[in-house]
Design an enzyme around this catalytic site. Structure first.
Site, PDB file in Angstrom:
ATOM      1  N   GLU A  96      -4.484   7.939   7.315  1.00  0.00           N
ATOM      2  CA  GLU A  96      -5.412   7.028   6.642  1.00  0.00           C
ATOM      3  C   GLU A  96      -5.704   5.836   7.562  1.00  0.00           C
ATOM      4  O   GLU A  96      -6.848   5.411   7.710  1.00  0.00           O
ATOM      5  CB  GLU A  96      -4.795   6.558   5.313  1.00  0.00           C
ATOM      6  CG  GLU A  96      -5.734   5.705   4.488  1.00  0.00           C
ATOM      7  CD  GLU A  96      -5.152   5.318   3.131  1.00  0.00           C
ATOM      8  OE1 GLU A  96      -4.042   5.789   2.779  1.00  0.00           O
ATOM      9  OE2 GLU A  96      -5.795   4.538   2.428  1.00  0.00           O
ATOM     10  N   HIS A  98       0.821  -1.207   0.000  1.00  0.00           N
ATOM     11  CA  HIS A  98       0.000   0.000   0.000  1.00  0.00           C
ATOM     12  C   HIS A  98       0.862   1.268   0.000  1.00  0.00           C
ATOM     13  O   HIS A  98       0.589   2.229  -0.715  1.00  0.00           O
ATOM     14  CB  HIS A  98      -0.912  -0.054   1.236  1.00  0.00           C
ATOM     15  CG  HIS A  98      -1.715   1.185   1.451  1.00  0.00           C
ATOM     16  ND1 HIS A  98      -1.402   2.103   2.418  1.00  0.00           N
ATOM     17  CD2 HIS A  98      -2.803   1.666   0.809  1.00  0.00           C
ATOM     18  CE1 HIS A  98      -2.279   3.098   2.382  1.00  0.00           C
ATOM     19  NE2 HIS A  98      -3.138   2.857   1.414  1.00  0.00           N
ATOM     20  N   GLU A 134       2.233   1.759  -3.413  1.00  0.00           N
ATOM     21  CA  GLU A 134       1.182   2.307  -4.297  1.00  0.00           C
ATOM     22  C   GLU A 134       1.125   3.833  -4.160  1.00  0.00           C
ATOM     23  O   GLU A 134       1.098   4.558  -5.164  1.00  0.00           O
ATOM     24  CB  GLU A 134      -0.170   1.673  -3.918  1.00  0.00           C
ATOM     25  CG  GLU A 134      -1.376   2.254  -4.632  1.00  0.00           C
ATOM     26  CD  GLU A 134      -2.507   2.590  -3.674  1.00  0.00           C
ATOM     27  OE1 GLU A 134      -2.883   3.778  -3.611  1.00  0.00           O
ATOM     28  OE2 GLU A 134      -3.011   1.674  -2.976  1.00  0.00           O
ATOM     29  N   HIS A 135       1.140   4.320  -2.920  1.00  0.00           N
ATOM     30  CA  HIS A 135       1.118   5.779  -2.715  1.00  0.00           C
ATOM     31  C   HIS A 135       2.320   6.447  -3.384  1.00  0.00           C
ATOM     32  O   HIS A 135       2.191   7.480  -4.029  1.00  0.00           O
ATOM     33  CB  HIS A 135       1.184   6.088  -1.214  1.00  0.00           C
ATOM     34  CG  HIS A 135      -0.156   6.191  -0.560  1.00  0.00           C
ATOM     35  ND1 HIS A 135      -0.568   7.310   0.108  1.00  0.00           N
ATOM     36  CD2 HIS A 135      -1.180   5.310  -0.471  1.00  0.00           C
ATOM     37  CE1 HIS A 135      -1.786   7.120   0.598  1.00  0.00           C
ATOM     38  NE2 HIS A 135      -2.170   5.900   0.262  1.00  0.00           N
TER      39      HIS A 135
END
Lengths: 428, 425
Positions: B143, B68, B71-72
């Site tokens: 997040e 994740h 991905e960012h």
């Protein structure tokens, strides 16, 4: 859709609009019952679609009705309540596979239209002519749960709270599902009266979207609804306030991430040019992943996880909504205001304006690529009294100049702020 | 360059498979009458990949949340970030990381050629520095905290933590504030090298687009090289659940629950087709046209938020029943009894037909959206299937095949109830 859909009157205060889209594999038909949003009636009216969803003439109980839907290739019968400006809208929709995908050649399109009419006009009633007590009690309790469950999703909850203090003395503030205390006092008889009143007085907008034959469906709706005895309520739209006295509310709750919602009034924009300027301004300010709010408040200053702005046309309000650490709350609030001032002073490039427009046009042109997108678009156009296509709308926003955007931002005045923080707020 | 057309008789649709010389497989599904295109560029790398296995046998552990995080960070290059580039084309871009995939996407109506080139370019050109990786840590931390407040998210992850003893599907996709503290630029480059080889990736495009624009962008951006074989870590997950009940308190008004039956893993390919049968079975168990649903609804044990889903991936599979209930334990008990009843009595033909038609209708509807088609192309590709296999599996199922699958893959014993209760209760 290349042409504008045609809206036809098929009864007293009843209209049928066909949005023909051959590319889809299913058809969607929605009946929207539109009534003024009233504090005293909102709760009973909000209960109506859920009671109608329980059964109808040919399928007199919930299980029989759902069995019928399953046999129609998992047709979906949705019931819900929404609001737009000072209107409360009861939606009942059926979506099912187009006839060409039925394995045994069933006329699904016609059956869907008939089913929807039956659900609207022929619900299951007891010997007193009321919704059955057991159904009423269960649905009333679920309505209370729905009203209470707004608390579960903190982002929606915070927006709701800010809207509540903003519209404290306007009909826009009435909640779409109504109020717990009113629901607790409701009776089956009152709920039945609310249904009868809607059937008699609500404006009915029927929308048909999909590849099927709308004429066949229109015939069914005309036959089944056209002869209803009707006395429409009549609509008297409330003009939005240009400005209002500032209000704020702070709440504490057991949350990890805080929420900050800020509402600005734009002096009640009027006419297509001003409305388009307001939309473009909101998009440039906080409606895109490269907006002022995203790039500065989130990316540059890392003050929040999300920070967006959107414009609500019927009330002329811009709502800024963000998820913020308690420690950053004051700083974020300040910066959200600073960014709006920057837009008002023309602090954006031609490229930023152009990119905002490209993204807005992209989303406008895509709207007709889904059944609910197309339906939602034309329903809103009907409510605004202007049946423009997304392509025509793209032209209108394309004509908004940088000066108009700045001028619109300059009109913004902070009207309400809501802050939600965890139990121990450590604001610097 | 190999290409092949795959058709679905049932849908009247088709798509083209193109194997680009760079090693990338491209799946192109033009859709007549649509104005927008939806493109997905993905790799079979997600949160359950917790180790890098090198060709020489070495193994490096990866902290939770790395896929994740990567991905960012992939959106940034030395000059600018990919969102700035998409801003100039008007495309709406995004990305997601799931348990077993990472995918980058855009949708657009105009300037498709420029957007597809940006997508292929930024995903294949990683650029990280200590400083940019550090900066992201705060945003991802926020997040993670946002999801900590989400009852929908917590009820699912608490269930997975209790259902799986070893499988990393039990970990949060974004990791924890502690685990992401271990991530640095070197680690992201290592993971990129291990999991982002073109031979392990796929490009899926659906809607209104120019096929030649895809090919020219691929020719321009993608370079052929020796393929790096992905070696996914494997775990031996026992059939039992770790614990059968888990509860957390959050500020909610009504308790929320997820009740999950754990299936035996049969590999990604069979998990996917099996999940279609699981969906039909779950409909027959508890759809809103069953007597079962009616009884629970009338007793106010469930409400219209109740739903079921098949939840499967590379090496995990389960069926979940979720909703709001004042007494989740009674709902779970009723589901257990219902499962046993169906095992004893089977599914009647009438009930089966309704369940089958419902699931068939669901797959038909996903075939009328660009996003639905592109997502199914990508997911089915990684599982070794054509996307049409899902609609076909629904259409060809029988009551016997559904029961055979349900009672061989699932059992009453291996189930978990996860509950979120209101604070103060």
């Amino acid at each position: 859709m290349e042409d504008r859909p045609v809206r036809r009157r098929i009864g007293e205060g009843i209209y049928f609009t066909a949005v023909r889209e051959p590319k889809f594999k299913s058809n969607r038909m929605t009946a929207v019952l539109i009534a003024p949003l009233e504090r005293t009636k909102a709760t009973a009216r909000a209960l109506v679609p859920f009671l109608l969803r329980k059964g109808c003439g040919a399928y007199p109980d919930f299980t029989a009705l759902n069995e019928k839907l399953a046999s129609m290739y998992g047709a979906i019968l949705d019931a819900d309540v929404t609001k737009y400006a000072d209107l409360q809208m009861i939606h009942l929709s059926v979506q099912t596979a187009d006839d060409k995908f039925s394995i045994a050649g069933e006329p699904l399109c016609r059956e869907s239209a008939e089913l929807l009419c039956s659900v609207l006009t022929d619900p299951v009633l007891d010997k007193y002519g009321h919704f059955p007590e057991q159904d009423f009690r269960v649905e009333r309790n679920y309505l209370i749960d729905t009203i209470e469950s707004e608390l579960n999703e903190k982002r929606t909850y915070a927006i709701g709270k800010c809207t509540e203090i903003l519209f404290r003395d306007e009909p826009f503030g009435v909640k779409r599902y109504g109020y717990k205390e009113d629901a607790e006092k409701l009776t089956a008889e009152e709920a039945t009266t609310a249904w009868r009143e809607l059937l008699k007085g609500a404006r009915m907008e029927i929308l048909f979207t999909g590849p099927g034959d709308p004429e066949d469906a229109e015939r069914v709706f005309t036959e089944r609804l056209g002869g209803l005895m009707r006395e429409p309520f009549g609509e008297h739209p409330t003009p939005p306030k240009p400005y209002s006295e500032y209000a704020e509310l702070d709440e504490k709750m057991d949350v990890v991430q805080g929420k900050l919602v800020m509402a600005y009034r734009l002096g009640a924009p009027e006419g297509e040019t001003e409305q388009a300027a307001a939309r473009m301004m909101a998009a440039l300010y906080g409606g895109t992943p490269f907006s002022k709010l995203f790039m500065n408040v989130r990316e540059k200053m890392s003050l929040c996880y999300y920070c967006t702005a959107r414009y609500d046309r019927p009330t002329g309000v811009i709502l800024v909504d963000s998820g913020v650490e308690a420690a950053n709350m004051t700083k974020a609030e300040e910066e959200i205001g600073n960014q709006l001032s920057a837009v008002a002073q023309g602090g954006f490039t031609e490229e930023e304006r152009g990119n905002t427009l490209l993204l807005a046009v992209n989303s406008l042109k895509s709207v007709e690529d889904s059944l609910d997108g197309a339906e939602g678009w034309y329903l809103t156009r009907i409510l605004d009294g202007d049946m423009r296509t997304p392509a025509e709308d793209a032209e209108t926003i394309g004509a908004v100049t940088a000066e108009q955007i700045a001028e619109m931002a300059g009109r913004a005045k902070l009207a309400a702020v809501y802050r939600l923080t965890g139990e121990e707020k450590t604001d610097a | 360059m190999r290409n092949e057309i795959v058709r679905s008789e049932r849908l009247g649709d088709q798509y083209e498979i193109i194997d680009h010389p760079s090693g990338l497989r491209m799946l192109l599904a033009p859709m007549e009458g649509f104005r927008s295109a939806y493109a997905l560029f993905g790799t079979a790398y997600g949160s359950i990949d917790t180790e890098i296995h090198y060709a020489d046998g070495r193994v490096d552990p990866i902290p939770q949340g790395t896929a994740h995080y990567l991905e960012h960070k992939l959106f940034e290059s030395e000059e600018c970030n990919a969102f700035d580039r998409f801003a100039k084309t008007g495309a709406s871009a995004n990305a997601y990381t799931s348990f077993d995939r990472t995918a980058y996407l855009f949708s657009c109506t105009d300037h498709f050629a420029e957007s597809i080139e940006i997508l292929l370019d930024f995903v294949t050109h990683p650029y990280f520095t200590a400083e940019t990786v550090e900066k992201e840590r705060g945003i991802i931390g926020q997040e993670i905290r946002m999801y900590d407040d989400s009852p929908d998210w917590r009820v699912l992850f608490n269930m997975l933590t209790s259902m799986y003893a070893k499988n990393p599907v039990r970990n949060d996709i974004a990791g924890t504030v502690e685990s992401i503290a271990e991530i640095d630029a070197d680690l992201l480059y290592k993971c990129y090298g291990a999991f982002y080889d073109l031979s392990n990736m796929v490009l899926a495009v659906a809607g209104c687009f120019d096929r030649d624009a895809v090919l020219s962008a691929a020719d321009k951006v993608l370079k052929a090289k020796e393929p790096v074989l992905i070696r996914h870590s494997t775990c031996t997950e026992p059939p039992e659940v770790l614990q059968s009940y888990i509860e957390q308190k959050l500020p909610v008004s009504v308790p929320q629950f997820t009740f999950g039956f754990k299936a035996l893993d049969r590999g990604e390919r069979e998990n996917l087709t099996g999940s279609v049968l699981d969906e039909i079975f779950a409909e027959a168990m508890a759809a809103d046209y069953t007597q079962f649903y009616r009884e629970l609804y009338d007793k106010e044990l469930i409400n219209s938020t109740f739903y079921s889903e098949a939840f499967c991936g590379r090496d995990f599979c389960s069926t979940l029943y979720s909703g709001e209930s004042k007494e989740p334990e009674r709902v779970a008990d009723a589901l257990q009894r219902r499962f046993s009843e169906l095992r004893r009595d089977g599914i009647s033909e009438e009930l089966f037909q309704n369940a089958q038609r419902s699931v068939y209708g669901h797959y038909l509807r996903s075939a009328e959206r660009t996003e639905g088609i592109a997502s199914e192309l990508l997911n089915c590709h990684f599982a070794g299937h054509s996307p049409y296999v899902l609609l076909d599996a629904a259409a060809e199922a029988t009551a016997e095949s559904v029961c055979e699958r349900a009672f061989s893959a699932y059992s009453e014993e291996y189930a978990v109830l996860s509950v979120i209760r209101p604070t103060g209760e």
